[in-house]
Design a protein around this motif. Structure first.
Motif, PDB file in Angstrom:
ATOM      1  N   GLU A   1      40.625  38.909  38.731  1.00  0.00           N
ATOM      2  CA  GLU A   1      39.368  39.417  38.182  1.00  0.00           C
ATOM      3  C   GLU A   1      38.841  38.501  37.082  1.00  0.00           C
ATOM      4  O   GLU A   1      39.618  37.946  36.281  1.00  0.00           O
ATOM      5  CB  GLU A   1      39.594  40.828  37.614  1.00  0.00           C
ATOM      6  N   TYR A   2      37.530  38.293  37.066  1.00  0.00           N
ATOM      7  CA  TYR A   2      36.908  37.582  35.946  1.00  0.00           C
ATOM      8  C   TYR A   2      35.481  38.059  35.787  1.00  0.00           C
ATOM      9  O   TYR A   2      34.728  38.075  36.758  1.00  0.00           O
ATOM     10  CB  TYR A   2      36.947  36.060  36.164  1.00  0.00           C
ATOM     11  N   LEU A   3      35.142  38.449  34.583  1.00  0.00           N
ATOM     12  CA  LEU A   3      33.794  38.902  34.257  1.00  0.00           C
ATOM     13  C   LEU A   3      33.287  39.956  35.238  1.00  0.00           C
ATOM     14  O   LEU A   3      32.140  39.919  35.673  1.00  0.00           O
ATOM     15  CB  LEU A   3      32.822  37.692  34.241  1.00  0.00           C
TER      16      LEU A   3
ATOM     17  N   PHE B   1      38.580  39.439  43.212  1.00  0.00           N
ATOM     18  CA  PHE B   1      38.932  38.689  44.421  1.00  0.00           C
ATOM     19  C   PHE B   1      40.319  39.102  44.865  1.00  0.00           C
ATOM     20  O   PHE B   1      41.202  39.293  44.032  1.00  0.00           O
ATOM     21  CB  PHE B   1      38.973  37.181  44.146  1.00  0.00           C
TER      22      PHE B   1
ATOM     23  N   VAL C   1      43.281  24.323  37.648  1.00  0.00           N
ATOM     24  CA  VAL C   1      42.283  23.353  37.159  1.00  0.00           C
ATOM     25  C   VAL C   1      41.292  22.983  38.257  1.00  0.00           C
ATOM     26  O   VAL C   1      40.277  22.351  37.991  1.00  0.00           O
ATOM     27  CB  VAL C   1      42.928  22.073  36.573  1.00  0.00           C
TER      28      VAL C   1
ATOM     29  N   MET D   1      40.075  27.456  40.837  1.00  0.00           N
ATOM     30  CA  MET D   1      39.918  28.575  39.920  1.00  0.00           C
ATOM     31  C   MET D   1      38.912  28.235  38.817  1.00  0.00           C
ATOM     32  O   MET D   1      38.040  29.040  38.475  1.00  0.00           O
ATOM     33  CB  MET D   1      41.271  28.933  39.316  1.00  0.00           C
TER      34      MET D   1
ATOM     35  N   VAL E   1      35.408  28.344  40.143  1.00  0.00           N
ATOM     36  CA  VAL E   1      34.900  29.697  40.323  1.00  0.00           C
ATOM     37  C   VAL E   1      34.581  30.342  38.979  1.00  0.00           C
ATOM     38  O   VAL E   1      33.569  31.032  38.825  1.00  0.00           O
ATOM     39  CB  VAL E   1      35.918  30.547  41.128  1.00  0.00           C
ATOM     40  N   GLU E   2      35.437  30.100  38.000  1.00  0.00           N
ATOM     41  CA  GLU E   2      35.179  30.659  36.664  1.00  0.00           C
ATOM     42  C   GLU E   2      33.840  30.177  36.142  1.00  0.00           C
ATOM     43  O   GLU E   2      33.043  30.944  35.607  1.00  0.00           O
ATOM     44  CB  GLU E   2      36.299  30.243  35.701  1.00  0.00           C
TER      45      GLU E   2
ATOM     46  N   LEU F   1      31.276  29.104  37.854  1.00  0.00           N
ATOM     47  CA  LEU F   1      30.222  29.692  38.661  1.00  0.00           C
ATOM     48  C   LEU F   1      29.942  31.117  38.220  1.00  0.00           C
ATOM     49  O   LEU F   1      28.792  31.541  38.099  1.00  0.00           O
ATOM     50  CB  LEU F   1      30.669  29.714  40.128  1.00  0.00           C
ATOM     51  N   LEU F   2      31.011  31.876  37.988  1.00  0.00           N
ATOM     52  CA  LEU F   2      30.847  33.266  37.593  1.00  0.00           C
ATOM     53  C   LEU F   2      30.233  33.370  36.205  1.00  0.00           C
ATOM     54  O   LEU F   2      29.475  34.289  35.907  1.00  0.00           O
ATOM     55  CB  LEU F   2      32.203  33.989  37.626  1.00  0.00           C
ATOM     56  N   GLU F   3      30.542  32.430  35.335  1.00  0.00           N
ATOM     57  CA  GLU F   3      29.982  32.461  33.983  1.00  0.00           C
ATOM     58  C   GLU F   3      28.478  32.270  34.016  1.00  0.00           C
ATOM     59  O   GLU F   3      27.760  32.770  33.154  1.00  0.00           O
ATOM     60  CB  GLU F   3      30.625  31.384  33.112  1.00  0.00           C
ATOM     61  N   ASP F   4      27.997  31.547  35.020  1.00  0.00           N
ATOM     62  CA  ASP F   4      26.564  31.299  35.121  1.00  0.00           C
ATOM     63  C   ASP F   4      25.857  32.310  36.001  1.00  0.00           C
ATOM     64  O   ASP F   4      24.657  32.203  36.248  1.00  0.00           O
ATOM     65  CB  ASP F   4      26.297  29.880  35.650  1.00  0.00           C
ATOM     66  N   LYS F   5      26.610  33.307  36.483  1.00  0.00           N
ATOM     67  CA  LYS F   5      25.979  34.272  37.378  1.00  0.00           C
ATOM     68  C   LYS F   5      25.200  35.314  36.600  1.00  0.00           C
ATOM     69  O   LYS F   5      25.675  35.813  35.578  1.00  0.00           O
ATOM     70  CB  LYS F   5      27.051  34.969  38.226  1.00  0.00           C
TER      71      LYS F   5
END
Lengths: 758, 69
Positions: free
Chosen positions: B29-31, B35, B56, B59, B62-63, B65-69
């Motif tokens: 899970e992140y933000l 998954f 590195v 992951m 994806v982190e 990408l999710l931060e910019d979602k």
């Protein structure tokens, strides 16, 4: 951001304003683009610009009086670009399109009385819009154009344009007299009438036509439009301009639209575009060697003198603005759009977080456009709306919180004193990078003012830069309380960022720069006589007093200086400001690389972060304290102090003061402080790059031993373990020999591991 | 689509449980985004292996990408 706010941002950035040539052209031709096309040898592109912009291109391009030239900035630098001559050359080496591109036919009937240039322009513009045109003339179509010398207006060009008009739906009617009777007849049968007032008309008709409004060319008779005697001025461009305006008015009139609403006025050379010509040398206008016209080579040479007027003052001087490929007006819209996104990728997050907030742009901009203000406000909104990417600032924030924590923070009066008239605040980075020099500087201050207290802490700048207003406000309140408790002393800052933060937010505190208290006579003269370039920290931008104080001090110490153009008010950020280095290491690396190349000499700075950033970029640099305390001086080539050592240094400095000044206990160590860890230099560098502290490594290993939980590999005894520290999970791969751990690698992630699914 | 991040080298033992790690399904899970991925896990204590390559690489990607979602 509200739309209104976006508009006011966009209005400040004048990069999109037309160049002066375009602003001076009544047809709004992009003369800059035309000349640049000619300069690049793209004659066809140049011709295309003529064809799409000016009416009757072969006539206008041949004889236009070029009002654009009087506004050209080259006027003072060798003479305006010979735009008219370039147009003539362009026409001479390209072919016509061969037909008039027309819109689908419109059901309204337009008639023109008079065959002079104004009428022909009306015919051209309206025929292109699909109107069927009847043109009544008694003299030759072209009127006084036939009186021009042939070299000026080759007759084929005139005839070709007339032929194009005929092919394009303009019906020419030759009549004996253009009189009032004709007008009355045509009024009955046509929807709009344009009358070119010249000698071609019968005097009675000439007197009869009402004087038109000189913006719309409309008269008091609704259907009738006129050019108002422009023909008699003898100016082609004036006649053609009136013709164009009349055509525009007729088109609006026939569609029932207002003649004036949303009608861009002629600029007459007025533009808000600013172009810096300070470094441009004069270059004389090319004169044609043979005849009145340029050869292609001469035209190429003349067009090459074009300045390609842009503004881009800020972009020219800022690597960050260059990196994102555009300019502030566009960035404002990107940021506005970024906020409007509900579902999708916020692509401008990185733009917003990469600005160093240094305000060099605002200083250079004729309208003071501040990317700093734009980006900081955006960050604040992102934080409020929980949209701030954690990875952007988290490391710097955790460093700030540690510097304000129990171990690294220290506040006290001078040893042996119970009051403080002054309070020295060195700042978290100076304590972390140069603890010995900080200690020595404090001792020096006490020589002059013995009751100077000491405050090791962080001013909260990272919270402010990260857009975390609430946390920042809490820090400000806390600082105020502690300052009040210590008796509201005068505060002495060694860091320009701390100084700015306090001056901007806590004006009740008397805040001065430590460099004002250094007397050069108390120190040995500088041993190195080779010059260094003085780099002002970005947060000193408006602090001219401190900048002067530092310069005088350096001079008095006998250290020769070299000039750095981007200094003083125009200084550049090293990449630490605004947490740029935290959020975007690629841009901060490019920033420092560009800065380093601005002078070959080593740099001298009075902000330790500038020094460290420069060193990381491979530039030799020293801090002002290296001149003052040569016994503690570090090598100019020395690499930056690691993030882990900064933490340890702050703790060591605080503990040293606790013990030496106050005979207090050192802060209690963490139970993992004694864990023995070793690693190759390359692994140490990897941890640094991945922002993993050695202290974190120890904590992970300590916890692992306590819980007895780790992973073991095959038969080679390599182990792996992890621990969640805050929001980040740190992993280690290592070997254990007796009680010593050899770290083979370390990595981290923010993604959280949840449950195992069956 | 099965997201599997089993490293080529699965020769890892959980020390506490004395068991080899096996392929298991883990919730990440992140933000607020979740998954389900296949990762080496210890069936005894639930320990999960996140390799350096994964952390590195994919992951981190994806982190971001999710931060910019």
């Amino acid at each position: 951001m509200e739309q209104k706010e976006l508009r006011s941002w966009e209005a400040l950035c004048i990069q999109d304003e037309p160049a002066r040539c375009r602003a001076g052209c009544p047809f709004n031709m992009d003369a800059r683009a035309f000349v640049m096309a000619m300069a690049a040898g793209n004659v066809q592109s140049g011709r295309a610009i003529l064809d799409k912009s000016i009416p009757l291109p072969q006539i206008t391009g041949s004889i236009c009086e070029a009002p654009c030239e009087q506004y050209c900035l080259r006027k003072e630098l060798g003479g305006p670009i010979a735009i008219a001559s370039l147009e003539r050359t362009c026409l001479g080496s390209t072919l016509s399109r061969g037909k008039l591109l027309r819109l689908p036919p419109r059901p309204k009937k337009v008639v023109l009385i008079g065959g002079g240039p104004a009428s022909l322009v009306v015919a051209y513009d309206l025929a292109k819009k699909g109107y069927p045109i009847e043109l009544y003339h008694s003299a030759l179509p072209g009127g006084w154009l036939h009186q021009l010398p042939i070299w000026q207006l080759p007759r084929e060009r005139l005839n070709e344009e007339l032929a194009l008009l005929k092919k394009g739906g303009v019906n020419f009617h030759q009549v004996e007299r253009l009189d009032i009777a004709l007008l009355r007849e045509l009024e009955q049968t046509h929807d709009a009438i344009f009358i070119e007032c010249s000698e071609e008309l019968q005097p009675e008709l000439l007197a009869y036509v009402p004087k038109p409004d000189m913006t719309t060319m409309a008269t008091s008779s609704a259907k009738i439009f006129s050019d108002g005697l422009s023909s008699s001025s003898g100016s082609y461009v004036l006649a053609a301009s009136h013709g164009r305006e009349a055509a525009l008015s007729i088109d609006r009139f026939l569609q029932g639209a207002s003649l004036t609403a949303a009608r861009p006025p002629l600029r007459h050379g007025q533009t808000a575009l600013y172009t810096n010509t300070a470094s441009i040398g004069a270059a004389a206008r090319v004169t044609p060697a043979a005849g009145p016209d340029y050869s292609m080579e001469e035209a190429h040479s003349e067009a090459g003198r074009c300045l390609d007027c842009q503004c881009l003052e800020c972009v020219k001087n800022c690597v960050y603005l260059q990196k994102f490929g555009s300019y502030p007006r566009v960035y404002a819209r990107q940021i506005y759009n970024n906020e409007a996104i509900v579902k999708g990728i916020h692509q401008a997050n990185i733009l917003i977080n990469s600005c160093s907030l240094c305000n060099q742009c605002a200083t250079l901009c004729p309208n003071d456009f501040s990317m700093a203000e734009l980006c900081l406000q955006a960050r604040q909104r992102m934080v409020t709306e929980s949209r701030m990417p954690p990875s952007a600032h988290e490391f710097a924030l955790s460093e700030m919180r540690a510097a304000r924590g129990d171990r690294e923070q220290l506040l006290g009066h001078a040893p042996g004193y119970s009051t403080s008239s002054a309070l020295f605040f060195p700042g978290c980075q100076l304590s972390g990078v140069r603890p010995d020099q900080t200690f020595a500087l404090y001792a020096y201050l006490r020589k002059t003012t013995p009751d100077t207290g000491i405050w090791l802490s962080c001013c909260g700048a990272p919270a402010h830069w990260a857009g975390r207003q609430q946390e920042f406000n809490e820090i400000m309140m806390d600082l105020t309380n502690q300052w009040q408790q210590l008796g509201r002393p005068k505060m002495i800052f060694a860091c320009s960022s701390c100084l700015k933060i306090i001056r901007d937010n806590l004006p009740e505190i008397e805040a001065i720069s430590v460099w004002n208290l250094i007397k050069a006579g108390d120190f040995a003269r500088a041993s190195a006589s080779s010059p260094v370039a003085l780099s002002d920290p970005c947060t000193s931008r408006q602090d001219t007093a401190t900048q002067s104080t530092v310069r005088k001090l350096v001079q008095d110490l006998g250290q020769p200086l070299e000039n750095l153009t981007a200094s003083g008010e125009l200084t550049e950020c090293c990449g630490y400001g605004g947490l740029m280095a935290n959020a975007n290491t690629a841009v901060s690396a490019a920033v420092i690389e560009s800065r380093s190349r601005q002078n070959d000499a080593p740099f001298l700075t009075y902000c330790i972060m500038c020094r460290e950033q420069l060193a990381e970029g491979g530039k030799e640099s020293i801090h002002l304290l290296d001149l003052l305390f040569p016994e503690w001086a570090r090598e100019a080539k020395e690499p930056k102090v690691s993030i882990s050592d900064r933490r340890d240094n702050r703790t060591l400095l605080a503990n040293r003061m606790r013990s030496e000044f106050y005979q207090e206990q050192e802060s209690s160590p963490d139970p993992w402080d004694t864990v023995e860890v070793t690693m190759d230099d390359s692994i140490r560098a990897l941890l640094e790059q991945r922002r993993i502290l050695v202290q974190d490594v120890r904590q992970v290993l300590y916890t692992m031993e306590k819980e007895g939980k780790w992973l073991e590999h095959g038969k080679d005894q390599i182990r792996m373990t992890s621990l969640k520290l805050g929001t980040v999970t740190v992993w280690l791969r290592f070997l254990k020999e007796d009680s010593c751990y050899t770290i083979l690698s370390a990595w981290s992630h923010r993604m959280q591991i949840g449950r195992i699914l069956p | 689509m099965k997201l599997s991040f089993l490293p080529p080298d699965m020769d890892w033992r959980c020390h506490r449980c004395s068991q080899l790690l096996v392929a298991g399904k883990v919730e990440l899970e992140y933000l607020g985004h979740n998954f389900n991925v296949e990762l080496p896990v210890c069936k005894g204590c639930g320990e999960v292996l996140i390799s350096e390559e994964l952390a590195v690489g994919r992951m981190a990607e994806v982190e971001r990408l999710l931060e910019d979602k």
